[in-house]
Structures are given as C-alpha cells and as structure tokens.
Scaffold this motif. Sequence first.
Motif, mmCIF file in Angstrom:
data_model
loop_
_atom_site.group_PDB
_atom_site.id
_atom_site.type_symbol
_atom_site.label_atom_id
_atom_site.label_comp_id
_atom_site.label_asym_id
_atom_site.label_seq_id
_atom_site.Cartn_x
_atom_site.Cartn_y
_atom_site.Cartn_z
ATOM 1 N N UNK A 177 44.899 -24.517 8.400
ATOM 2 C CA UNK A 177 44.812 -23.232 7.704
ATOM 3 C C UNK A 177 43.358 -22.813 7.525
ATOM 4 N N UNK A 178 43.149 -21.501 7.431
ATOM 5 C CA UNK A 178 41.829 -20.968 7.152
ATOM 6 C C UNK A 178 41.590 -20.928 5.652
ATOM 7 N N UNK A 179 40.397 -21.292 5.243
ATOM 8 C CA UNK A 179 40.003 -21.193 3.843
ATOM 9 C C UNK A 179 38.604 -20.613 3.762
ATOM 10 N N UNK A 180 38.315 -20.033 2.601
ATOM 11 C CA UNK A 180 36.973 -19.498 2.353
ATOM 12 C C UNK A 180 36.225 -20.457 1.445
ATOM 13 N N UNK A 181 34.972 -20.730 1.773
ATOM 14 C CA UNK A 181 34.141 -21.609 0.950
ATOM 15 C C UNK A 181 33.611 -20.807 -0.232
ATOM 16 N N UNK A 182 34.012 -21.206 -1.441
ATOM 17 C CA UNK A 182 33.585 -20.501 -2.646
ATOM 18 C C UNK A 182 32.290 -21.071 -3.218
ATOM 19 N N UNK A 183 32.096 -22.380 -3.044
ATOM 20 C CA UNK A 183 30.888 -23.011 -3.588
ATOM 21 C C UNK A 183 30.608 -24.303 -2.844
ATOM 22 N N UNK A 184 29.327 -24.600 -2.662
ATOM 23 C CA UNK A 184 28.889 -25.860 -2.070
ATOM 24 C C UNK A 184 27.904 -26.493 -3.030
ATOM 25 N N UNK A 185 28.327 -27.591 -3.652
ATOM 26 C CA UNK A 185 27.489 -28.263 -4.641
ATOM 27 C C UNK A 185 27.420 -29.754 -4.334
ATOM 28 N N UNK A 186 26.505 -30.441 -5.008
ATOM 29 C CA UNK A 186 26.386 -31.885 -4.828
ATOM 30 C C UNK A 186 27.665 -32.591 -5.258
ATOM 31 N N UNK A 187 28.386 -31.984 -6.196
ATOM 32 C CA UNK A 187 29.609 -32.598 -6.711
ATOM 33 C C UNK A 187 30.824 -32.336 -5.834
ATOM 34 N N UNK A 188 30.691 -31.417 -4.879
ATOM 35 C CA UNK A 188 31.816 -31.149 -4.001
ATOM 36 C C UNK A 188 31.842 -29.720 -3.500
ATOM 37 N N UNK A 189 32.864 -29.436 -2.709
ATOM 38 C CA UNK A 189 33.034 -28.116 -2.101
ATOM 39 C C UNK A 189 34.303 -27.478 -2.662
ATOM 40 N N UNK A 190 34.200 -26.206 -3.036
ATOM 41 C CA UNK A 190 35.343 -25.461 -3.555
ATOM 42 C C UNK A 190 35.801 -24.455 -2.514
ATOM 43 N N UNK A 191 37.118 -24.451 -2.235
ATOM 44 C CA UNK A 191 37.646 -23.541 -1.213
ATOM 45 C C UNK A 191 38.878 -22.813 -1.744
ATOM 46 N N UNK A 192 39.225 -21.731 -1.060
ATOM 47 C CA UNK A 192 40.411 -20.957 -1.425
ATOM 48 C C UNK A 192 40.995 -20.314 -0.180
ATOM 49 N N UNK A 193 42.321 -20.390 -0.045
ATOM 50 C CA UNK A 193 43.016 -19.643 1.006
ATOM 51 C C UNK A 193 43.354 -18.246 0.490
ATOM 52 N N UNK A 194 43.625 -18.140 -0.791
ATOM 53 C CA UNK A 194 43.987 -16.860 -1.402
ATOM 54 C C UNK A 194 42.861 -15.843 -1.299
ATOM 55 N N UNK A 195 41.620 -16.331 -1.305
ATOM 56 C CA UNK A 195 40.472 -15.424 -1.255
ATOM 57 C C UNK A 195 40.404 -14.637 0.051
ATOM 58 N N UNK A 196 41.132 -15.067 1.066
ATOM 59 C CA UNK A 196 41.150 -14.371 2.353
ATOM 60 C C UNK A 196 42.292 -13.365 2.444
#
Length: 276
Positions: A177-196
């Motif tokens: 599935x396609x997802x959008x990267x919402x944030x890239x931090x040292x603690x991890x990556x946040x993604x969302x499919x709904x954002x697309x």
Amino acid sequence: MTEHTTQGRLLEGFDPKRIRHLGQEEQEQDWSQIFNSYQNDFILEAELEGFEKISEKTCGVAYLDNIRILIPVELSGYATYKEFREYAGLRISFIVKEFDQDKGVVIGSRKEALAKKAEITRRKLKEGDVILSVVRRILAKEAILDIGGIEVSLPVMEIRHGWIQSIQQELSVGDVIEVKVLAVKDTGVTVSAKALQQDPWESDVIDRFKVGNEYMGRVTGTADFGNFINLAQGVDAIAPHLKFEHVKMGDRVLVRIRHIDRKERRIVSRIVKVGT
C-alpha cells in the motif's frame, strides 16, 4: 539383449564434456548466492518455514531453494522468540554470517539485513514523501508496515476515513500500500494512508446530509455506546443501540440525522427503520 554402460563406450554421440548431473546445477547456483552474501553483505530473502532448537539456541529455519538457513533469535532483530514467531510463513531478509558448505550449514542475520536496508531508507526518506510499504503484521489497533528495513505503525484511524470495525477487513499480510510520510524523527517514522485520500468532510459529500432528514445506511460497526452507520464513502453516523430490536453488521437501516458537528467530524443519528 540391450547393451549399456556408464563409461560412454557404447553410446553414440557420447561427449564427456557434456555430462550433466541433474539437480546439482541449482544447488551450485544457490551456493554462489551464499558466497556473495557472505563476502559482500548481499541481502537475500527466503520464507521462514519453522523453528528448531540448535545447540540450545532457538533458530528460525528458512530455505533458499534447497539450502537450509538458520537464523538465531538474537540475529532476528527481535528480543524474543515470540516476536520472531509472528513472521512464520513470511519472506524475510538475511545476510549470511557463517557457512559450512560441506556440512550444509548456513547462519544468517536478519538483524543486519534490516539495518543495512534501514540505513539506505533513512538517507532518502523525508517528510511528505509518498512511498510503498508492505503489510507485515496486523494487530488489534494497528498494522505493522515495512518501509525498507524500518517497521512503522499504521494506526487503524490512519488507514482510511470512516469507522473501521476490524483491520483484517481492510488489509491482509503481504498487501502493498501507498502511505505518506508525516514525520521522520530519531524516535521513528510516522505514516498515514488516509492522508492520501480525499477527506469527505472537506468535500461536498457531507452537504448531502441535513439535520432532521432521514437517510439509508449500512451498519458497519458496533461499540458500547452505539452502532456505526455508513452513509457514504468515509462518512459514518453513530446511532444509539435499539432497545427492542437488534441490528447486526451489514444490515441496511434508515436513520434520522439528529446532529452534525463539522469541527468534531461527528454525525449523531437515530435508527428509525431496519431493513429495506
């Protein structure tokens, strides 16, 4: 009487250079991949087919065609065997750390393979990117995705607009599935499919519904506080449970809109008729 020999003396057209040992070419080719992985940290993949105790260590067992690969839990990328076991039946990546061709023993490290993939991914990844991901596990409230050596959580509310009763109804392990990267931090990556996806609350879809009017919908979920009624793609209304009539998932119902809160993105309704 038919004469035959393995030496070729009686075989017309016999050429010793053309002797083939069927079934062995594939094994030789497989070992070349093992050598390449060992010498160059080349990443290989194989299906995790089971688990065995080897010298008191629990190892995942995979096969690169006919070569047995052992991946100890400490090289799996997980702290416990229970976590590693969740990947049984799935294809996993590994780098060869040790091998003995004579004994047919190969030790692989999934942990190092993921670290190498993750290093490449982190160099390229940035906020706002639209990327492909693979569904690796499905839990009660989230799906675990692989985005290139990095596992990320896709919470149920970030899969799509509208109420989702069960993630298993939306996704399966192995889905891409396609997802959008919402944030890239040292603690991890946040993604969302709904954002697309188009937000129905920011389109004219929501304008179809007016307080006091009645509309057909379908029961798509239940909670302690009521039933969720899907009115349109991504638009669900909450309706209190009926006192004298039970409704179930999939039932078509007629609801009367009692309240629409655009800020909270909430529609409150009441079921006035069950069935068509």
